[in-house]
Each structure stands twice: as C-alpha cells, then as structure tokens.
Motif scaffolding. Structure first.
Motif, short mmCIF file in Angstrom:
data_model
loop_
_atom_site.label_atom_id
_atom_site.label_comp_id
_atom_site.label_asym_id
_atom_site.label_seq_id
_atom_site.Cartn_x
_atom_site.Cartn_y
_atom_site.Cartn_z
N ALA A 176 36.91 47.35 30.88
CA ALA A 176 38.03 46.59 30.33
C ALA A 176 39.18 47.51 29.93
N ALA A 177 38.85 48.66 29.34
CA ALA A 177 39.88 49.62 28.94
C ALA A 177 40.58 50.20 30.17
N ALA A 178 39.82 50.45 31.23
CA ALA A 178 40.41 50.98 32.46
C ALA A 178 41.36 49.96 33.08
N LYS A 179 40.95 48.71 33.14
CA LYS A 179 41.82 47.68 33.70
C LYS A 179 43.11 47.56 32.90
N PHE B 150 44.57 49.88 31.14
CA PHE B 150 45.44 51.05 31.37
C PHE B 150 46.15 50.94 32.71
N PHE B 151 45.43 50.61 33.77
CA PHE B 151 46.04 50.58 35.09
C PHE B 151 47.02 49.42 35.25
N ALA B 152 46.92 48.40 34.39
CA ALA B 152 47.87 47.28 34.42
C ALA B 152 49.20 47.63 33.77
N ARG B 153 49.28 48.76 33.10
CA ARG B 153 50.54 49.16 32.44
C ARG B 153 51.59 49.50 33.48
N PRO B 154 52.87 49.37 33.13
CA PRO B 154 53.94 49.76 34.06
C PRO B 154 53.81 51.23 34.43
N ASP B 155 54.22 51.55 35.65
CA ASP B 155 54.08 52.90 36.16
C ASP B 155 54.73 53.95 35.26
N PRO B 156 55.94 53.72 34.74
CA PRO B 156 56.54 54.75 33.87
C PRO B 156 55.69 55.06 32.64
N PRO C 126 46.63 60.12 52.56
CA PRO C 126 46.29 60.21 51.14
C PRO C 126 45.49 59.00 50.69
N ASP C 127 44.52 59.26 49.80
CA ASP C 127 43.64 58.19 49.32
C ASP C 127 44.44 57.08 48.64
N LEU C 128 43.96 55.86 48.86
CA LEU C 128 44.60 54.68 48.28
C LEU C 128 43.94 54.39 46.92
N LYS C 129 44.33 55.18 45.92
CA LYS C 129 43.74 55.02 44.60
C LYS C 129 44.65 55.69 43.57
N GLU C 130 44.47 55.29 42.32
CA GLU C 130 45.07 55.98 41.17
C GLU C 130 43.95 56.22 40.17
N SER C 131 44.15 57.19 39.28
CA SER C 131 43.05 57.52 38.37
C SER C 131 43.57 58.04 37.04
N LEU C 132 42.71 57.97 36.04
CA LEU C 132 42.92 58.60 34.74
C LEU C 132 41.76 59.55 34.52
N ASN C 133 42.06 60.83 34.35
CA ASN C 133 41.04 61.88 34.29
C ASN C 133 40.93 62.43 32.87
#
Length: 325
Positions: free
Chosen positions: A62-65, A67-73, A101-108
């Motif tokens: 839920a936390a990941a979803k 975060f990734f739903a936030r605006p790109d900036p 390039p891989d079709l993904k975004e991530s938070l590390n």
C-alpha cells in the motif's frame, strides 16, 4: 555433467523453512538438503513459513502504491544518489545491449546507516544514507520495519545455504555487519501494445550478489530460464517469497549452485508491484571458491573478487545516471 532432468525443470519448487527458525538441527539439515537440490537444479525456490507477517507485506504494498502515484516532480525530489538510494525513474536501467531500457520505476533503500556512522567516512560506493519523502513518514516506518523482518529471514536462509554447502552454519553471519543488503520497491506498468522485441519490465539477467528475497503481487510476469532455454513462469503463490541465487553465491560454490537468468514481462494489462531485497554482504567481503567446493579435476572457476567492487561495476554498466555523458 547435468542430466536432462536438471536442464529442463518446468516449475519452481516450494520449501517450508520453519525449521531454520525453530527446528532441531536434524530438521534444519533436511531443509538444507531441499535448498541444495533446488540451488543446483533450478537456482530458484519459493519459501513459506518465513516469519514475515502478511499484514506487513500488505502495508508495504500500500505504501509503495501511494508513493508511485505521486506526481513525477515530487518523486524526483529524492532522486537516486550515488549510494543508489532514492527514486529511480523510468528508462534508467538497461540490462544488456540487446534490450531497451526496462519499463519500470523504483524506490531504493538499504542498510539504515545514521549520519556520523564511522563506516560512512571511507566513501565506499553504494554506502550512504537512505532518502525518504519528508511528508510521508509512514512510508519510511513501514519500509524500515519490512527491511528488518526480511533481514532476519535472509540470515536464516543463509544458515540453510551454509548447511547445504556443508560448511559452518554461521559462516555468512559475520559477513553482514555493514551489508550491501538493498531493498527496492518496483512499479511495472502494463507492457504497451506493439512494444516489440527487446522491451521488458526487467530484461533477461542474473542477479549480481549472494541471494535475492523477492515478494511479488498477484499480477505475475516473473519468468525463469531453464537449461534447455525455455522460459518457465514463477507465478505468485500467496504468503511466499521467491528466493534466487546470485552470481556471488555461484562463485562461492564454484558453479555448483546456479545463478539462473530471469526476466519480467507484464502482459497482464494491470499495474505490477514487487519488492526484491538483494541480500548481499559487506562491501569488503572476499568472494572466492570455498575450500570444499573444488578439488582434483574441479579447480576454482572464477577469480577472487571483492563483493562491493563487483556489484558497483555492474551498477555502473546498467544505470544511466551512473554513466558519463
């Protein structure tokens, strides 16, 4: 020489690892025998009875979803730093010249060093402070709790791997004092129509480190390549993690345990989320053939390497932000 059955596995086995937490020595060795078989024949297996609470994985998803739903900036305010901690935008990772390039975004995020820790003073690559959004404290709290739980699971699994290699059960523990254990929240959008060959959520690759502890949602898309070259689905199984061997454990075992190629193709039409934890040792760990994994007619097959240097070199090749213009 591997038999035909070893080259052509058609599914990924499931192992109950409860005895690694609270079983007798005999029960732990029975689990280790299953790990050994899977590590030799497949390079992948699922684990159940892993002691990570299901509610924690739901909270992390839920936390990941969110975060990734936030605006790109907003996400880019914590864009990935040189220690590879923070947000990695789309199209930053390329896992081979043959692929897009891989079709993904991530938070590390990784080992939770605190400012002033003397281990930070040497400026080792991939060693640094995590980055979190200032206005989303629940994300950090959940992620740090998740990291701690999976860290303990990794320690127990490595005890199983040590027993599987017929070495001291605690062999790996002293190698994880300031480790390169790195977690990643990953978002894969649906594969676009007409993407063509060479486009993947994660292109075919092997993992670079010791082992990987992966949680995946119910969407699917992970595939593992057997020794006949067939791509075998590793579908989601409720309340399990997927474990795979990386290049360093393959080197430690002198290729007895196999670092198996795998990929992600999200053709579901849905958003896909996963949480891999790359469970790797301290930067300065020496990785070389274990004494009992070589002998007459079976010499060491890989040169001695330093864990952190090996992983850093792979990052430098794969990530656009680390490459010189």
């Amino acid at each position: 020489m591997a038999s035909s059955s070893l080259r052509e596995f058609q599914s990924v086995p499931v192992i109950d690892v409860a005895p690694l937490f609270d079983g007798s020595d005999a029960a732990a060795r029975a689990v280790a025998a299953e790990i050994r078989r899977s590590a030799i024949e497949v390079g992948f297996f699922y684990v159940r009875s892993h002691n990570v609470p299901p509610q924690l994985t739901r909270d992390m998803l839920a936390a990941a979803k969110a975060f990734f739903a936030r605006p790109d900036p907003e996400k880019r305010r914590i864009q990935v730093n040189t220690a590879h901690r923070g947000y990695v935008p789309f199209a930053q990772t390329t896992l081979g010249r043959a692929y897009k390039p891989d079709l993904k975004e991530s938070l590390n995020f990784a080992f939770p060093f605190q400012a002033g820790d003397p281990y930070l003073a040497d400026g080792k690559p991939l060693i640094g402070l995590n980055q979190w959004p200032d206005d989303e404290p629940d994300l950090r709290c959940t992620a740090e709790t998740y990291y701690a739980q999976v860290f303990e699971l990794g320690q127990r699994l490595l005890e199983g791997f040590a027993l599987a290699l017929h070495i001291e059960r605690a062999f790996f523990r002293d190698l994880y004092r300031h480790p390169l254990v790195r977690a990643r929240l990953v978002h894969y959008p649906p594969q676009p129509a007409g993407a063509g060959t060479g486009q993947f959520g994660a292109a075919p690759h092997t993992d670079w480190g010791c082992i990987t502890v992966l949680w995946q949602d119910d969407v699917g898309g992970l595939e593992v390549r057997n020794r006949a070259g067939q791509w075998i689905a590793a579908p989601p199984i409720e309340d399990t993690f997927v474990i795979n061997i990386g290049d360093m454990l393959e080197r430690w075992s002198n290729d007895l345990f196999v670092s198996t190629p795998h990929r992600v193709v999200n053709e579901s039409g849905r958003e896909r989320y996963s949480i891999p934890v790359f469970y790797d040792p301290d930067f300065e760990t020496v990785v070389e053939c274990l004494p009992n994994c070589s002998g007459p007619g079976n010499p060491p097959r890989h040169p001695r390497t330093i864990a952190g240097e090996y992983i850093t070199a792979q990052y430098d090749k794969a990530y656009a932000y680390r490459q010189k213009a």
